[in-house]
Design a protein around this motif. Structure first.
Motif, PDB file in Angstrom:
ATOM      1  N   ARG A 144       0.821  -1.201   0.000  1.00 43.50           N
ATOM      2  CA  ARG A 144       0.000   0.000   0.000  1.00 43.50           C
ATOM      3  C   ARG A 144       0.859   1.257   0.000  1.00 43.50           C
ATOM      4  NH1 ARG A 144      -2.938  -0.925   5.466  1.00 43.50           N
ATOM      5  NH2 ARG A 144      -0.714  -1.231   5.942  1.00 43.50           N
ATOM      6  N   PRO A 145       0.353   2.341  -0.568  1.00 43.96           N
ATOM      7  CA  PRO A 145       1.059   3.623  -0.466  1.00 43.96           C
ATOM      8  C   PRO A 145       0.890   4.206   0.925  1.00 43.96           C
ATOM      9  CG  PRO A 145      -1.030   3.957  -1.553  1.00 43.96           C
ATOM     10  CD  PRO A 145      -0.904   2.461  -1.339  1.00 43.96           C
ATOM     11  N   LEU A 146       1.603   5.279   1.198  1.00 37.60           N
ATOM     12  CA  LEU A 146       1.453   5.944   2.485  1.00 37.60           C
ATOM     13  C   LEU A 146       0.050   6.523   2.650  1.00 37.60           C
ATOM     14  CD1 LEU A 146       4.906   7.749   2.732  1.00 37.60           C
ATOM     15  CD2 LEU A 146       4.070   5.944   4.255  1.00 37.60           C
ATOM     16  N   ASP A 147      -0.495   7.057   1.557  1.00 39.60           N
ATOM     17  CA  ASP A 147      -1.840   7.637   1.628  1.00 39.60           C
ATOM     18  C   ASP A 147      -2.432   7.625   0.223  1.00 39.60           C
ATOM     19  OD1 ASP A 147      -4.151   9.044   2.012  1.00 39.60           O
ATOM     20  OD2 ASP A 147      -3.222  10.742   3.045  1.00 39.60           O
ATOM     21  N   GLU A 148      -3.289   6.656  -0.030  1.00 32.44           N
ATOM     22  CA  GLU A 148      -3.843   6.495  -1.383  1.00 32.44           C
ATOM     23  C   GLU A 148      -4.772   7.639  -1.776  1.00 32.44           C
ATOM     24  OE1 GLU A 148      -7.483   3.511   0.009  1.00 32.44           O
ATOM     25  OE2 GLU A 148      -5.853   2.773  -1.261  1.00 32.44           O
ATOM     26  N   GLU A 149      -5.221   8.452  -0.807  1.00 31.88           N
ATOM     27  CA  GLU A 149      -6.119   9.557  -1.116  1.00 31.88           C
ATOM     28  C   GLU A 149      -5.388  10.872  -1.381  1.00 31.88           C
ATOM     29  OE1 GLU A 149      -9.062   9.942   1.913  1.00 31.88           O
ATOM     30  OE2 GLU A 149      -9.646   7.817   1.834  1.00 31.88           O
ATOM     31  N   SER A 150      -4.070  10.873  -1.222  1.00 27.63           N
ATOM     32  CA  SER A 150      -3.314  12.107  -1.368  1.00 27.63           C
ATOM     33  C   SER A 150      -3.167  12.499  -2.835  1.00 27.63           C
ATOM     34  CB  SER A 150      -1.922  11.950  -0.746  1.00 27.63           C
ATOM     35  OG  SER A 150      -1.125  13.086  -0.980  1.00 27.63           O
ATOM     36  N   ASP A 151      -3.023  13.809  -3.086  1.00 30.75           N
ATOM     37  CA  ASP A 151      -2.734  14.271  -4.432  1.00 30.75           C
ATOM     38  C   ASP A 151      -1.237  14.410  -4.671  1.00 30.75           C
ATOM     39  OD1 ASP A 151      -2.208  16.448  -2.845  1.00 30.75           O
ATOM     40  OD2 ASP A 151      -3.491  17.851  -3.934  1.00 30.75           O
ATOM     41  N   CYS A 152      -0.424  14.005  -3.695  1.00 28.41           N
ATOM     42  CA  CYS A 152       1.037  14.031  -3.839  1.00 28.41           C
ATOM     43  C   CYS A 152       1.509  12.675  -4.361  1.00 28.41           C
ATOM     44  CB  CYS A 152       1.702  14.330  -2.509  1.00 28.41           C
ATOM     45  SG  CYS A 152       3.504  14.204  -2.549  1.00 28.41           S
ATOM     46  N   PRO A 153       2.166  12.627  -5.520  1.00 28.13           N
ATOM     47  CA  PRO A 153       2.611  11.336  -6.073  1.00 28.13           C
ATOM     48  C   PRO A 153       3.480  10.538  -5.122  1.00 28.13           C
ATOM     49  CG  PRO A 153       2.769  13.036  -7.744  1.00 28.13           C
ATOM     50  CD  PRO A 153       2.437  13.742  -6.453  1.00 28.13           C
ATOM     51  N   ALA A 154       4.310  11.193  -4.351  1.00 26.77           N
ATOM     52  CA  ALA A 154       5.188  10.459  -3.441  1.00 26.77           C
ATOM     53  C   ALA A 154       4.400   9.730  -2.366  1.00 26.77           C
ATOM     54  CB  ALA A 154       6.199  11.408  -2.804  1.00 26.77           C
ATOM     55  N   LEU A 155       3.291  10.289  -1.949  1.00 27.57           N
ATOM     56  CA  LEU A 155       2.428   9.643  -0.967  1.00 27.57           C
ATOM     57  C   LEU A 155       1.527   8.589  -1.597  1.00 27.57           C
ATOM     58  CD1 LEU A 155       1.441  12.789   1.075  1.00 27.57           C
ATOM     59  CD2 LEU A 155       2.093  10.651   2.165  1.00 27.57           C
ATOM     60  N   ARG A 156       1.108   8.838  -2.825  1.00 27.14           N
ATOM     61  CA  ARG A 156       0.040   8.051  -3.450  1.00 27.14           C
ATOM     62  C   ARG A 156       0.537   6.891  -4.307  1.00 27.14           C
ATOM     63  NH1 ARG A 156      -2.025  11.865  -7.244  1.00 27.14           N
ATOM     64  NH2 ARG A 156      -0.438  10.938  -8.607  1.00 27.14           N
ATOM     65  N   ASP A 157       1.709   7.024  -4.920  1.00 22.67           N
ATOM     66  CA  ASP A 157       2.080   6.113  -6.002  1.00 22.67           C
ATOM     67  C   ASP A 157       3.164   5.093  -5.672  1.00 22.67           C
ATOM     68  OD1 ASP A 157       0.256   7.531  -7.476  1.00 22.67           O
ATOM     69  OD2 ASP A 157       1.756   8.736  -8.536  1.00 22.67           O
ATOM     70  N   TYR A 158       3.805   5.233  -4.529  1.00 21.60           N
ATOM     71  CA  TYR A 158       4.906   4.331  -4.194  1.00 21.60           C
ATOM     72  C   TYR A 158       4.526   3.496  -2.973  1.00 21.60           C
ATOM     73  CZ  TYR A 158       7.616   7.266  -7.332  1.00 21.60           C
ATOM     74  OH  TYR A 158       8.083   7.952  -8.430  1.00 21.60           O
ATOM     75  N   SER A 159       4.789   2.215  -3.037  1.00 18.37           N
ATOM     76  CA  SER A 159       4.400   1.335  -1.939  1.00 18.37           C
ATOM     77  C   SER A 159       5.304   1.536  -0.727  1.00 18.37           C
ATOM     78  CB  SER A 159       4.463  -0.132  -2.387  1.00 18.37           C
ATOM     79  OG  SER A 159       5.811  -0.567  -2.504  1.00 18.37           O
ATOM     80  N   ARG A 160       4.761   1.183   0.399  1.00 18.15           N
ATOM     81  CA  ARG A 160       5.553   1.228   1.631  1.00 18.15           C
ATOM     82  C   ARG A 160       6.717   0.250   1.553  1.00 18.15           C
ATOM     83  NH1 ARG A 160       1.387   2.581   6.223  1.00 18.15           N
ATOM     84  NH2 ARG A 160      -0.234   3.588   5.000  1.00 18.15           N
ATOM     85  N   ALA A 161       6.477  -0.872   0.922  1.00 18.49           N
ATOM     86  CA  ALA A 161       7.554  -1.855   0.769  1.00 18.49           C
ATOM     87  C   ALA A 161       8.712  -1.267  -0.033  1.00 18.49           C
ATOM     88  CB  ALA A 161       7.022  -3.113   0.088  1.00 18.49           C
ATOM     89  N   TYR A 162       8.386  -0.542  -1.088  1.00 18.51           N
ATOM     90  CA  TYR A 162       9.436   0.058  -1.919  1.00 18.51           C
ATOM     91  C   TYR A 162      10.179   1.155  -1.161  1.00 18.51           C
ATOM     92  CZ  TYR A 162      11.691   2.245  -5.950  1.00 18.51           C
ATOM     93  OH  TYR A 162      12.607   2.770  -6.829  1.00 18.51           O
ATOM     94  N   LEU A 163       9.424   1.991  -0.450  1.00 20.15           N
ATOM     95  CA  LEU A 163      10.058   3.042   0.336  1.00 20.15           C
ATOM     96  C   LEU A 163      10.953   2.446   1.421  1.00 20.15           C
ATOM     97  CD1 LEU A 163       6.976   5.415   0.696  1.00 20.15           C
ATOM     98  CD2 LEU A 163       8.993   5.803  -0.738  1.00 20.15           C
ATOM     99  N   HIS A 164      10.477   1.394   2.074  1.00 20.06           N
ATOM    100  CA  HIS A 164      11.280   0.685   3.073  1.00 20.06           C
ATOM    101  C   HIS A 164      12.572   0.166   2.445  1.00 20.06           C
ATOM    102  CE1 HIS A 164      12.257  -2.179   6.298  1.00 20.06           C
ATOM    103  NE2 HIS A 164      12.411  -3.087   5.348  1.00 20.06           N
ATOM    104  N   HIS A 165      12.453  -0.441   1.278  1.00 23.89           N
ATOM    105  CA  HIS A 165      13.617  -0.973   0.574  1.00 23.89           C
ATOM    106  C   HIS A 165      14.632   0.139   0.263  1.00 23.89           C
ATOM    107  CE1 HIS A 165      16.074  -2.669  -2.630  1.00 23.89           C
ATOM    108  NE2 HIS A 165      15.629  -1.721  -3.444  1.00 23.89           N
ATOM    109  N   LEU A 166      14.152   1.262  -0.252  1.00 28.98           N
ATOM    110  CA  LEU A 166      15.053   2.366  -0.605  1.00 28.98           C
ATOM    111  C   LEU A 166      15.785   2.901   0.619  1.00 28.98           C
ATOM    112  CD1 LEU A 166      12.775   4.404  -3.053  1.00 28.98           C
ATOM    113  CD2 LEU A 166      14.703   2.923  -3.674  1.00 28.98           C
ATOM    114  N   ILE A 167      15.056   3.061   1.704  1.00 32.29           N
ATOM    115  CA  ILE A 167      15.669   3.605   2.919  1.00 32.29           C
ATOM    116  C   ILE A 167      16.680   2.619   3.498  1.00 32.29           C
ATOM    117  CG2 ILE A 167      15.212   4.310   5.298  1.00 32.29           C
ATOM    118  CD1 ILE A 167      14.466   6.389   3.166  1.00 32.29           C
ATOM    119  N   ARG A 168      16.328   1.349   3.538  1.00 29.17           N
ATOM    120  CA  ARG A 168      17.250   0.362   4.098  1.00 29.17           C
ATOM    121  C   ARG A 168      18.506   0.203   3.246  1.00 29.17           C
ATOM    122  NH1 ARG A 168      15.207  -2.913   8.259  1.00 29.17           N
ATOM    123  NH2 ARG A 168      17.369  -3.675   8.318  1.00 29.17           N
TER     124      ARG A 168
END
Length: 380
Positions: A300-324
């Motif tokens: 899931r994204p951070l916030d599927e209702e957001s109009d910000c692509p960074a919040l809406r379009d990238y999965s938490r798994a992907y963000l976790h992977h990038l940060i780690r």
């Protein structure tokens, strides 16, 4: 557009105000959060991305820019706006806080402060006049007087000494600023530590000097939030109602909500950008730590209702992977998330004040943080 600096209050709700600061480079909607562009860049963001989040103004840092690449070089290259490709207003701080917090072997006198650079150890001098000269070379639309900022807690006598010195420097800064082009503005800075009588004295003296705007400095330097809010409440009645108020270096989303309700119009802080680089996202669900292993399989994204692509379009798994993996894209996306959220918080505050429902807006926002994130991903 205008060729002068002015401030208009459009609506109030209790002490909270919404309005607009007009400058030759555009309008600043208030309450306003200013992303910090320390070294002529908002870290991990393109200028056009920062603007797209809703930012009307950026903050540049006098201390860092005077050391690298130098104010004179930036002026020769067309000024800070052209140098960093930002055609909207820019506010610069005086450099005083960084001199006190970053520099070694500093010495404060009536004339100013001498210090060694934290970059290469070179020696420099900063007087009120030199600070204003540097900010003028940068071409800043809103500039700050040189002041002395002391950490908290501190002895009352030390807070009083620094406050009185800052008042004398305010007079010198104002005189030096008279040489600046029309349309720019200089703000005085209220000091006085955590001592109410000193804060009142500072605010009254600065109000008598008739600055275009007023900053509250020397907070967010280690004191509890309750002390910060007490100092704002102490100072606010003594600042001109018709001038903008800027709370320097603040802060968390909760700090912003509370300070807006006490009459503050402008903020800046490195927190949204710094937190983004360290894997923390500010959202309407509260703060989310993407380093946490619970996100590693979450599509899931951070916030599927957001109009910000960074919040809406990238999965938490992907963000976790990038940060780690310490990939640059992780810092870029989470910085985008955080700056968007801070601007969204200010957008909501402006609308709520205009509609006379600021208390409800603040309560609903905090309830969202308290409820926290939606249920953890279970794989179902």
């Amino acid at each position: 557009m205008t060729d002068t600096f002015s401030f208009q209050i459009n609506a109030t709700d209790g002490a909270a105000r919404t309005g607009a600061i007009s400058t030759p480079r555009g309008e600043i909607r208030t309450p306003a959060f200013m992303p910090v562009g320390t070294a002529a860049t908002v870290k991990a963001m393109y200028p056009e991305q920062v603007r797209a989040t809703g930012a009307d103004i950026l903050l540049g840092n006098t201390y860092h820019l005077m050391l690298r690449p130098s104010a004179e070089r930036i002026a020769a290259l067309g000024g800070l706006h052209k140098f960093m490709q930002w055609d909207r207003p820019i506010l610069t701080d005086s450099g005083g806080f960084q001199v006190m917090s970053l520099s070694s072997l500093r010495k404060i006198t009536e004339e100013g402060v001498t210090f060694r650079s934290h970059v290469d150890g070179s020696q420099h001098a900063m007087s009120p006049e030199r600070s204003i000269e540097i900010q003028g070379l940068l071409g800043a639309d809103i500039q700050m007087q040189l002041d002395e900022c002391v950490g908290l807690p501190c002895e009352d006598a030390e807070a009083e000494r620094a406050m009185r010195l800052s008042l004398r420097w305010a007079e010198r800064s104002k005189k030096a600023f008279e040489l600046q082009p029309k349309g720019r503005a200089l703000f005085g800075i209220v000091q006085g530590g955590a001592v109410p009588r000193l804060r009142v004295e500072s605010a009254r003296a600065l109000a008598d000097m008739d600055f275009p705007g007023y900053s509250i400095g020397g907070l967010a330097v280690g004191e509890p939030q309750a002390v910060m809010m007490e100092m704002i409440e102490t100072v606010e009645p003594h600042l001109p109602q018709s001038k903008p108020r800027y709370l320097m270096g603040v802060g968390t989303p909760d700090d912003l909500l509370e300070a807006v309700g006490r009459g503050i119009d402008m903020f800046d802080c490195v927190m949204p950008t710094r937190s983004g680089r360290h894997g923390q996202a500010f959202t309407r669900f509260g703060k989310i730590n993407l380093k946490n292993a619970r996100h590693q399989n979450d599509p899931r994204p951070l916030d599927e209702e957001s109009d910000c692509p960074a919040l809406r379009d990238y999965s938490r798994a992907y963000l976790h992977h990038l940060i780690r993996c310490e990939e640059m894209l992780g810092s870029m996306l989470l910085t985008w998330v955080n700056l968007h959220y801070y601007q969204d918080l200010m957008r909501g505050a402006r609308a709520a004040i205009a509609e006379g429902r600021y208390a409800d807006y603040k309560a609903a926002t905090k309830e969202g943080w308290a409820r926290g994130d939606i249920l953890p991903w279970t794989g179902e």
